[in-house]
Every structure is written in structure tokens, then in C-alpha cells.
Design a protein around this motif. Structure first.
Motif, PDB file in Angstrom:
ATOM      1  N   LEU A   1     -31.724   6.339  27.125  1.00 51.62           N
ATOM      2  CA  LEU A   1     -31.682   6.100  28.568  1.00 51.62           C
ATOM      3  C   LEU A   1     -30.232   6.099  29.022  1.00 51.62           C
ATOM      4  N   ARG A   2     -29.975   6.760  30.159  1.00 50.70           N
ATOM      5  CA  ARG A   2     -28.616   6.871  30.690  1.00 50.70           C
ATOM      6  C   ARG A   2     -28.554   6.321  32.116  1.00 50.70           C
ATOM      7  N   PRO A   3     -28.543   5.018  32.270  1.00 46.33           N
ATOM      8  CA  PRO A   3     -28.479   4.454  33.619  1.00 46.33           C
ATOM      9  C   PRO A   3     -27.120   4.678  34.264  1.00 46.33           C
ATOM     10  N   THR A   4     -27.134   4.810  35.579  1.00 49.27           N
ATOM     11  CA  THR A   4     -25.906   4.794  36.366  1.00 49.27           C
ATOM     12  C   THR A   4     -25.488   3.334  36.531  1.00 49.27           C
TER      13      THR A   4
ATOM     14  N   ALA B   1     -37.948   1.234  32.886  1.00 47.36           N
ATOM     15  CA  ALA B   1     -37.755   2.463  32.117  1.00 47.36           C
ATOM     16  C   ALA B   1     -37.773   2.205  30.613  1.00 47.36           C
ATOM     17  N   VAL B   2     -37.232   1.068  30.193  1.00 46.20           N
ATOM     18  CA  VAL B   2     -37.211   0.730  28.769  1.00 46.20           C
ATOM     19  C   VAL B   2     -38.628   0.684  28.214  1.00 46.20           C
ATOM     20  N   PHE B   3     -39.521   0.018  28.915  1.00 45.44           N
ATOM     21  CA  PHE B   3     -40.880  -0.124  28.385  1.00 45.44           C
ATOM     22  C   PHE B   3     -41.702   1.149  28.559  1.00 45.44           C
TER      23      PHE B   3
ATOM     24  N   LEU C   1     -31.165   7.361  34.824  1.00 42.22           N
ATOM     25  CA  LEU C   1     -31.828   6.330  35.620  1.00 42.22           C
ATOM     26  C   LEU C   1     -30.964   5.980  36.820  1.00 42.22           C
ATOM     27  N   SER C   2     -31.542   6.069  38.002  1.00 42.09           N
ATOM     28  CA  SER C   2     -30.929   5.559  39.230  1.00 42.09           C
ATOM     29  C   SER C   2     -32.072   5.103  40.121  1.00 42.09           C
TER      30      SER C   2
ATOM     31  N   GLU D   1     -41.916  12.611  33.021  1.00 41.28           N
ATOM     32  CA  GLU D   1     -42.346  12.391  31.646  1.00 41.28           C
ATOM     33  C   GLU D   1     -42.688  10.937  31.335  1.00 41.28           C
ATOM     34  N   LEU D   2     -41.996  10.014  31.983  1.00 40.62           N
ATOM     35  CA  LEU D   2     -42.229   8.597  31.702  1.00 40.62           C
ATOM     36  C   LEU D   2     -43.101   7.918  32.751  1.00 40.62           C
ATOM     37  N   GLY D   3     -43.148   8.510  33.940  1.00 39.44           N
ATOM     38  CA  GLY D   3     -43.826   7.825  35.041  1.00 39.44           C
ATOM     39  C   GLY D   3     -42.922   6.808  35.704  1.00 39.44           C
ATOM     40  N   TYR D   4     -41.612   6.961  35.495  1.00 39.97           N
ATOM     41  CA  TYR D   4     -40.629   6.051  36.087  1.00 39.97           C
ATOM     42  C   TYR D   4     -40.591   6.225  37.600  1.00 39.97           C
ATOM     43  N   GLU D   5     -40.654   5.114  38.312  1.00 45.12           N
ATOM     44  CA  GLU D   5     -40.559   5.143  39.769  1.00 45.12           C
ATOM     45  C   GLU D   5     -39.765   3.930  40.222  1.00 45.12           C
TER      46      GLU D   5
END
Length: 331
Positions: free
Chosen positions: A166-169, A212-214, A228-229, A305-309
Motif C-alpha cells: 500500500l502506498r498512501p499519500t 485498505a489494509v483489511f 491510497l488517497s 481490485e480491492l473495493g476501496y472507497e
């Protein structure tokens, strides 16, 4: 399910621990003997001391344990000595993974919390474009270089290992100390910005990183890397304006310093830090971070791909953050 969280006493790590407990997971917080446990007070937490600087000691400390998920959130963002970034962020990651492989631990997913900083100042011709996963990283800080080296090492593994990156801003939220310095400055009537050329910046609230981690634990594909933003792009004054509003609009002076002046300040900040033994918030790495103009990044792969929202834009996240600072006596 049993989960191990490194960097558990830190800003992001402590929130990951809380979410793991909320999900009913058997939660193990990896700490050092000297780690503060202010945000790890839940009696359900199991503690394990891990020495990331020693592979052999890690093997001893992890022996007899079986973790389904390992979230590696340990790391440093500021160091007095440049070599410490690589000793902790790069070599620490290698030691942990090698220990897990040596013990043949059947980990279902290893989530590595890296950073957008591995890309450095790219796509800086206006109008700025989103940094893409396919772009070539050109880190301009030792922090970014150390994180990139850890990523490249994971990519080079010959043995099968289910890692996701994971590459968060810029991550903000309750308990965070760097952006807190901005809030403290504004409360004291000064806002400080750098450079006169447009700066597009991005943020992500800590609970969206945790989300996002989970999701990565559940759905992440081995070797994949996700930005990630919160999905928005802001100008440099947006964050300051929202902080000021939550502080009751105190009078202030907004100072915009030229890049060359920041270079002078951070140069002496580094020198003073080495003399006093205390890390300055305005150091050489910070110069390159503040100088960078484009922090846009493409989060569509994480969504797809992850369903991240993302659930928190700055409008939602800043009030929650300032409220926490006030309630806990930081402001």
C-alpha cells in the motif's frame, strides 16, 4: 484469525490494532521494549516484542507463533542519520520477511505499508497528471529511497510469499504529530507555505488507510501495489483553511516562503539536529517533500481490485482530527 501488526504503538498501527479487535481477530501488537502504549490499552491485545534489526532474534521471538496476517506498519519518517532510514525501513522489512520464511509460517497475506514518497517529484509539468503505478520511481528523500528499496526487495523474492503493498499519500487524523504542528502553528496565528508555483496535494484519513489494509488482507493479489488517497486534489491552502475554521477562525498571518529560503532553513535545521541530538521537523528530507508540487496519484486500481472507497475527504476528516486534538489536550 490471528493478526500481527508491527509499528502497533504508532499513529497508523494503533488504528489497525483497533480495527482488528473490532473484527474479533486474535490481535498481536508488535512493539519494542521502549514503545509507549498510550493507544494500546484494550485488554484483548496480545503484545510481542520484536527486534527488527536482527533476523536471528526475530526467529526466536516469532518461534511457536502462527499468524494468518501480518501488517508491517513499522518504520521511521524522520532520522538524524541517513543510514537509519535504510537500517529500519529497508533492512527491518527484510529481516521480518526472512524470519517468516525461515520459520515457514503459512501467512495468508503480508501487507506492507509503503508510501507515495517512493516516486518523488515526477509529472511536475503543469497541468499535473496523476502518478501511475507504471511510472518509474525517482525518490528524492531518504525516506522514499528506503521504502522503495524494501519494495524492490519484496519484488525480488524467489520463494512464494503473499505480499501486498500500500502506498498512501499524506496520512492525517487523530494521534498524528506532523500535521498537528500545522494546527499548533495556526492556533498561534501563523500559517506557513512554501513556493509560489501551484502545488496539487493529496491526503488520506487514517481510517481510510485502515480500510485498505483489511481489504488488502482479504482481496489483495500477491505483488500488487496500490496508491491510497481520498480521491480528491487540494491546493496548499485548503488544509490550513479547514484547520483555522475548526479552531474558531483565529487571526493569522499567512507566510509564503520562497524555495531558496526553505533550503536555508532546513539546512540549518539538520545541522542543529545533529548538534542537539533532536530531530528537527524542518530537515533535508522535509525540504524535498515541501518543494514537491505534484502529489496526485491514481487510486482506481485500489477501487477496482480491492473495493476501496474513501469515506473521508478533508471536509469530514479535519473536524474529527481537530476535535480529537482538543479533547486530548493537544490543542
Amino acid at each position: 484469525m490471528k493478526i500481527l501488526v508491527t509499528g502497533a504503538s504508532g499513529f497508523i498501527g494503533s488504528f489497525i490494532v483497533e480495527e482488528a479487535l473490532r473484527r474479533g481477530m486474535d490481535t498481536w501488537a508488535a512493539v519494542r521494549g521502549s514503545s509507549k502504549r498510550d493507544f494500546l490499552q484494550d485488554g484483548r491485545i496480545h503484545f510481542i516484542e520484536l527486534n527488527l534489526s536482527s533476523r536471528s532474534q526475530l526467529e526466536e521471538q516469532l518461534h511457536g507463533h502462527q499468524f494468518d496476517y501480518v501488517v508491517h506498519a513499522a518504520g521511521v519518517t524522520k532520522c538524524l542519520n541517513d543510514s537509519d532510514f535504510f537500517e529500519i525501513n529497508t533492512e527491518g522489512t527484510k529481516n521480518l520477511v526472512n524470519a517468516l520464511l525461515s520459520l515457514q509460517m503459512p501467512v495468508k497475506r503480508f501487507v506492507y505499508v509503503s508510501s507515495l514518497s517512493i516516486f518523488g517529484a515526477i509529472r511536475e509539468t503543469q497541468p499535473y497528471e496523476e502518478i501511475l503505478e507504471s511510472d518509474t520511481p525517482m525518490p528524492n528523500t531518504n525516506y522514499g529511497r528506503s521504502k522503495l528499496q524494501a519494495e524492490l526487495w519484496l519484488d525480488s523474492l524467489q520463494a512464494p510469499f503473499p505480499y501486498v503493498i500500500l502506498r498512501p499519500t499524506g496520512v492525517y487524523g487523530p494521534r498524528e504529530r506532523d500535521y498537528f504542528m500545522m494546527a499548533k502553528s495556526i492556533r498561534q496565528h501563523t500559517d506557513f507555505a512554501v513556493g509560489f508555483r501551484q502545488q496539487d496535494i493529496t491526503f488520506v484519513y487514517v481510517l481510510d488507510v485502515v480500510q485498505a489494509v483489511f481489504l488488502a488482507c482479504e482481496k489483495g493479489q500477491t505483488g500488487r501495489k496500490y496508491f491510497l488517497s481520498d480521491g480528491q486534489v487540494y491546493q496548499s491552502a485548503t488544509f490550513s483553511n479547514l484547520i483555522r475554521k475548526e479552531l474558531g477562525n483565529p487571526w493569522w498571518i499567512r507566510v509564503t516562503a520562497p524555495i531558496w529560503l526553505l533550503r536555508v532553513i532546513t539546512f540549518f535545521g539538520d545541522k542543529i539536529g545533529h548538534i542537539t541530538g533532536k530531530i528537527s521537523a524542518l530537515n533535508n528530507d522535509k525540504f524535498h517533500i515541501l518543494k514537491q508540487r505534484n502529489w496526485r496519484c491514481d487510486i482506481e486500481p485500489a477501487r477496482r481490485e480491492l473495493g476501496y472507497e474513501p469515506q473521508y475527504t478533508l471536509t469530514e476528516g479535519v473536524p474529527l482530527t481537530i476535535k480529537w486534538y482538543k479533547e486530548n489536550g493537544w490543542l
